[in-house]
Design a protein around this motif. Sequence first.
Motif, short mmCIF file in Angstrom:
data_model
loop_
_atom_site.label_atom_id
_atom_site.label_comp_id
_atom_site.label_asym_id
_atom_site.label_seq_id
_atom_site.Cartn_x
_atom_site.Cartn_y
_atom_site.Cartn_z
N ARG A 10 0.95 -1.13 -0.05
CA ARG A 10 0.00 -0.02 0.22
C ARG A 10 0.96 1.18 0.12
O ARG A 10 2.04 1.43 0.62
N CYS A 11 0.44 2.27 -0.95
CA CYS A 11 1.03 3.60 -0.85
C CYS A 11 1.13 4.12 0.44
O CYS A 11 -0.09 4.21 0.98
N LEU A 12 2.11 4.99 0.93
CA LEU A 12 2.16 5.54 2.30
C LEU A 12 1.28 7.06 2.27
O LEU A 12 0.88 7.39 3.38
N ASN A 13 1.34 7.32 0.92
CA ASN A 13 0.78 8.82 1.05
C ASN A 13 -0.81 8.69 0.96
O ASN A 13 -1.37 8.02 0.35
N PRO A 14 -1.45 9.30 2.06
CA PRO A 14 -2.85 9.01 2.46
C PRO A 14 -3.57 9.82 1.15
O PRO A 14 -4.83 9.37 0.99
#
Length: 464
Positions: A10-14
């Motif tokens: 999962r991409c860490l950027n919300p």
Amino acid sequence: MSHSETAFQRCLNPNCGAQYSVSEVLTRCSACGDLLDVAYDWDRVPVPRSLREFESRWSHRLDPLALSGVWRFRELLPFAPDEQIVTIGEGQTLLRGSPMIADYCGLPASGLWLQYEGLNPSGSFKDNGMTAASTHARMTGARKAACASTGNTSASLAIYGGTTGLFGVVVFVGSGKISYGKLSQALDYGAQTVQIAGDFDDAMRQVQAVCQRAGIYLCNSLNPFRLEGQKTIVYRVLESLGWNVPDWIVVPGGNLGNSSAFGKALLELKELGLIDRLPRLAIINAGGADTLYQLYQHRGLRWNGGHVDRSLIADHYATLDRTGQRAHTLATAIQISRPVNLVKALRALDACDGVVRSVSDQEILDAKAQVGRGGFGCEPASAASVAGARLLRREGVIAPSDRVVCILTAHQLKDPTATVAYHSGVGREELERHDVRAHPFANQPVAAANDLEQILAVVAGPRG
Ligand code: F0G
């Protein structure tokens, strides 16, 4: 339930949050280019109700997955089926109380512990991560793996490739930028060793491009699977403290993989109800390689719920480029100006009420000499943690009653040149180039003629 159903990337950027299967080989989010995490659907994973349940593994040492200090915690990094796991017996490391270092740091005798990650098969903490990356490489059918390194990552990847024969290894190092101890490991374990005319930051940039173009599996800490393995350093610290949470974990900061992994480990344990509070995290930069310190302490860069002000980072890098500044420290393992996990480390600092400090090479080598005198020893970068704990205690940020764990990331024999120069004087010019001019803890060798009476006289002398 198969691992591929409960684990994902999962991409860490919300603002993005894109998800990918664990079967994909990625080092950045394909949608936005940000860093990735390995994430789990914890509701569907059988996690122990208490950390004590892991103790049952101690009686199964003939099972390689129970022997490994990484995989005996595999329910907390459940991305791989057991039969795919690649282990060479990593993680048999020790936490030791050190009254002498406690005193050096201004703490009571029982207030400080050293976590000796140098006891890993390749002599550094990297093996915790490399066993996990190697496992993912095997799961995805990689034939060749690569990394850029200041020396320890390359030694670690080389030992996993050499020992298991599962994949070929190519490592990229800055020419003349790594210690002979580490270079000798990559060569001895059979890795193709590419010496780039540049430093670690250059090698890191090149290896990413090479892996992309040539379809090679990348094993730097950009690889989120590597950091899953490094979470277990925290589990072993807690295990050695009888599952009690210390007040502080102090760790050197280079590419910021360890600190990022520690933050993730601790957040997950809290979320799973396996610990009830988080320790504070202190990340210690070397003064000549202090990007995180400059940005966090002086420019106010913060995680900010994932909305990191990236213009501050870009400005800092533009300044480094404009002024031609390169990382410069005797602690060559952390001689890094552009830490790839910077944003992840901000998340860890946010979760753990963290602090960042910078210490000089003089402070690092003095602390290293004290660590050596008091125990198993460590390489220069590792001693940044002890120098940092001492500084934070002096500042009053660490209280006298606090329980402090310093992570010693690699073995003393990794970099004998700096050690011998400090103690004996041979090669001190190099120390002077880094402003190390005092040697208060030097243990000078003593010259003696090849004559029994003279040797006896020396031995009977003040140090005899
Ligand atoms: N200590 C040692 C001994 C290291 O080798 C490294 C990193 C660090 C600390 C910093 O850890 O990157 O997780 O913040 N060495 C890398 C290498 C960069 O290539 O071996 P980090």
